[in-house]
Design a protein around this motif. Structure first.
Motif, PDB file in Angstrom:
ATOM      1  N   ALA A  63       0.833  -1.204   0.000  1.00 41.71           N
ATOM      2  CA  ALA A  63       0.000   0.000   0.000  1.00 41.71           C
ATOM      3  C   ALA A  63       0.870   1.256   0.000  1.00 41.71           C
ATOM      4  N   HIS A  64       1.938   1.242   0.779  1.00 40.63           N
ATOM      5  CA  HIS A  64       2.860   2.379   0.772  1.00 40.63           C
ATOM      6  C   HIS A  64       3.541   2.523  -0.587  1.00 40.63           C
ATOM      7  N   ALA A  65       3.945   1.410  -1.171  1.00 41.18           N
ATOM      8  CA  ALA A  65       4.590   1.461  -2.483  1.00 41.18           C
ATOM      9  C   ALA A  65       3.636   2.034  -3.531  1.00 41.18           C
ATOM     10  N   ALA A  92       6.505  -3.392  -8.413  1.00 46.58           N
ATOM     11  CA  ALA A  92       7.947  -3.196  -8.302  1.00 46.58           C
ATOM     12  C   ALA A  92       8.610  -3.090  -9.669  1.00 46.58           C
ATOM     13  N   ASP A  93       9.742  -2.374  -9.698  1.00 48.71           N
ATOM     14  CA  ASP A  93      10.593  -2.445 -10.882  1.00 48.71           C
ATOM     15  C   ASP A  93      11.378  -3.747 -10.876  1.00 48.71           C
ATOM     16  N   TYR A  94      11.714  -4.233  -9.670  1.00 50.05           N
ATOM     17  CA  TYR A  94      12.286  -5.569  -9.527  1.00 50.05           C
ATOM     18  C   TYR A  94      11.888  -6.105  -8.156  1.00 50.05           C
ATOM     19  N   VAL A  95      11.875  -7.423  -8.030  1.00 51.69           N
ATOM     20  CA  VAL A  95      11.574  -8.088  -6.763  1.00 51.69           C
ATOM     21  C   VAL A  95      12.799  -8.886  -6.345  1.00 51.69           C
ATOM     22  N   THR A  96      13.126  -8.796  -5.048  1.00 47.83           N
ATOM     23  CA  THR A  96      14.261  -9.545  -4.508  1.00 47.83           C
ATOM     24  C   THR A  96      13.773 -10.645  -3.577  1.00 47.83           C
ATOM     25  N   ILE A  97      14.264 -11.860  -3.803  1.00 45.50           N
ATOM     26  CA  ILE A  97      14.020 -12.975  -2.888  1.00 45.50           C
ATOM     27  C   ILE A  97      15.145 -12.975  -1.864  1.00 45.50           C
ATOM     28  N   ASN A  98      14.807 -12.749  -0.612  1.00 40.77           N
ATOM     29  CA  ASN A  98      15.816 -12.670   0.444  1.00 40.77           C
ATOM     30  C   ASN A  98      15.873 -14.000   1.203  1.00 40.77           C
ATOM     31  N   ILE A  99      16.919 -14.771   0.948  1.00 44.67           N
ATOM     32  CA  ILE A  99      17.105 -16.039   1.662  1.00 44.67           C
ATOM     33  C   ILE A  99      18.406 -16.001   2.458  1.00 44.67           C
TER      34      ILE A  99
END
Length: 345
Positions: free
Chosen positions: A123-125, A164-171
């Protein structure tokens, strides 16, 4: 170099100071006429099909919930990455969980993916007035108590990709038990396959830990290439402990800031070798100047990200870095950032 608010902020516990910083940035973003990303022609670069006005980005973790996107872009970043966002809100680990190591210019955190949840962050994005200001990354993760962590990542990627312009998977976080197990073998292959299908046409980045051993590095590199991941971010905080001078240096959690730089540089070199420069690399960890950003670019990074250095250098850091980076590129005869990538290898 210090900044005016630092003495006051350093009298507060780190998490309170962080909360006040986000509020100040949110207010800054509400003021019309923010400068947005630094757009000097030599600094422009294209990564994963995305046009970055400059290669200096904000790493995930500072603005977990996307509350200060416009204010952060006003500092000059070419990209801002919010999150980590999990499908459901979660409070994170008990306090104290954030430690300022001033003598080492470092931070230790064991936050534990504290955030207001995916819906609130998105929502903020959605509300951010960021047109022409830079590229937005959304970093997603799994809830601590998730019974199916792959499903959590797929939910995050699916929801974030349209915004998003890109999405990051944080593992790569060390503060959610078992999360780093997803960096290996069949678990990694399953995760990347599922997320690659969920992202549609949105570029997908993978954020990994700097604590991977050579076998792990080779495995991540192969899996990322096989599943057409668009870039690897190297990396997150480290659970290793170089010699530290600060009282809180023995706290558990992930170490970031200046002491992480040697390890982060080595891992960048390792991933450059393991990938054969087949996909873009994004350097993070101990980057606190234009000179260090330039060194990482020449070592093979297409982009760089900062976070902990802002604690010590203040909000003017991105502008200083970009000014100095532009001068270094000009000094060495590079017409663009892209031309300099990997030239020091």
């Amino acid at each position: 170099m210090t900044y005016a608010a630092r003495p006051l902020l350093f009298t507060l516990d780190p998490e309170t100071a962080h909360t006040l910083t986000i509020r100040a940035l949110r207010l800054r973003g509400a003021v019309p006429g923010g400068t947005g990303a630094d757009t000097r022609p030599r600094l422009a670069t294209t990564v994963a099909g995305l046009a970055f006005a400059n290669p200096v980005g904000l790493a995930a973790g500072l603005d977990k919930n996307g509350e200060a996107i416009d204010g952060l872009f006003a500092l000059g970043f070419g990209s801002v990455e919010i999150g980590t966002l999990t499908p459901l809100p979660q409070p994170g680990n008990p306090r104290p969980r954030l430690f300022r190591l001033a003598a080492d210019r470092a931070v230790i955190n064991r936050m534990g993916f504290n955030n207001h949840g995916l819906a609130a962050g998105l929502a903020h994005a959605r509300a951010a007035k960021r047109k022409g200001k830079g590229l937005l990354g959304i970093n997603v993760g799994a809830n601590k108590d998730a019974s199916d962590r792959v499903a959590d990542y797929v939910a995050g990627v699916t929801a974030a990709a349209p915004l998003a312009d890109y999405v990051t998977i944080n593992i790569s976080s060390p503060n959610t038990p078992g999360l780093r197990d997803l960096q290996h073998g069949a678990a990694l292959a399953e995760l990347l396959a599922a997320c690659a299908e969920a992202r549609g046409a949105t570029p997908l980045f993978l954020k990994v830990a700097p604590d991977l051993d050579p076998t792990g590095i080779d495995g991540v590199a192969r899996a990322a290439i096989d599943h057409r991941i668009d870039a690897i971010i190297i990396g997150n905080t480290t659970i290793s402990r170089p010699p530290l001078a600060s009282r809180d240096g023995g706290e558990t959690g992930g170490l970031s800031g200046a002491p992480l730089a040697p390890l982060a540089r080595q891992r960048l070199a390792d991933f450059r070798r393991a990938t054969g420069a087949a996909l873009p690399l994004i350097a993070a960890g101990g980057i606190d100047s234009g000179a260090e950003a330039y060194a990482r670019i020449r070592a093979g990074a297409s982009l760089v990200q900062v976070y902990s250095a802002l604690v010590y250098e203040g909000p003017g850091l991105p502008a200083r870095m970009l000014r100095d980076l532009d001068a270094l590129l000009a000094r060495d005869g590079f017409a663009s950032v892209t031309a300099a990538v990997g030239t020091g290898v």
